[in-house]
Design an enzyme around this catalytic site. Structure first.
Site, short mmCIF file in Angstrom:
data_model
loop_
_atom_site.label_atom_id
_atom_site.label_comp_id
_atom_site.label_asym_id
_atom_site.label_seq_id
_atom_site.Cartn_x
_atom_site.Cartn_y
_atom_site.Cartn_z
N THR A 235 0.83 -1.21 0.00
CA THR A 235 0.00 0.00 0.00
C THR A 235 0.86 1.26 0.00
OG1 THR A 235 -1.82 -1.19 1.02
CG2 THR A 235 -1.87 1.21 1.18
N GLU B 162 1.19 9.61 -5.82
CA GLU B 162 1.83 10.92 -5.69
C GLU B 162 2.70 11.24 -6.89
OE1 GLU B 162 2.90 13.00 -2.31
OE2 GLU B 162 2.55 11.32 -0.95
N HIS C 263 -6.96 0.59 -1.38
CA HIS C 263 -6.18 -0.46 -2.05
C HIS C 263 -7.08 -1.68 -2.05
CE1 HIS C 263 -1.90 -2.40 -2.42
NE2 HIS C 263 -2.72 -2.75 -3.41
#
Length: 128
Positions: A33, A41, A67
């Site tokens: 994750t 990002e 996720h």
């Protein structure tokens, strides 16, 4: 000029280095994750970087991420981002992630436009 609708894409291979076991977020040999968050990002900042003034950048400020499916070593995860709002220096993106078999995650990410030199000076000032 930054406007809503700007899109980005980035892909990463799932390797032993970005598994949950290696990154300390679990014990399994699947895409971690934290690696999914980093991919989100990266996709967002790279999508807007060419549009920024010289000496400016963006920093992550908020990330809401789901996720939803595992991806094993040897596969690839692709993130697609869309800039959905520009409010002054705040940029809001949606992100969707998938591997070769289907969706693995989604979320919303906020970044803030900064002046690189001022931001680094502020960080260095914390040293005392």
């Amino acid at each position: 000029m930054l406007e809503a609708g700007l899109r980005g894409t980035a892909t990463v291979a799932v390797t032993a280095a970005n598994t949950a076991r290696a990154m300390g977020s679990g014990t399994l040999e699947v895409f971690a994750t934290p690696a999914l968050a980093a991919l989100a990002e990266r996709t967002c900042w790279q999508s807007v970087a060419p549009e920024l003034e010289p000496g400016s950048g963006t920093v992550g400020a908020k990330l809401s991420l789901e996720h939803t499916a595992p991806t094993p070593v040897g596969m690839h995860v692709t993130c697609e981002s869309e800039l959905i709002a520009v409010e002054g220096r705040k940029l809001t993106f949606t992100v969707t992630m998938r591997d070769e078999k289907g969706p693995v995650g989604q979320g919303v990410h906020e970044r803030v436009i900064i002046n690189d030199a001022r931001f680094l000076a502020k960080a260095e000032a914390k040293r005392g």
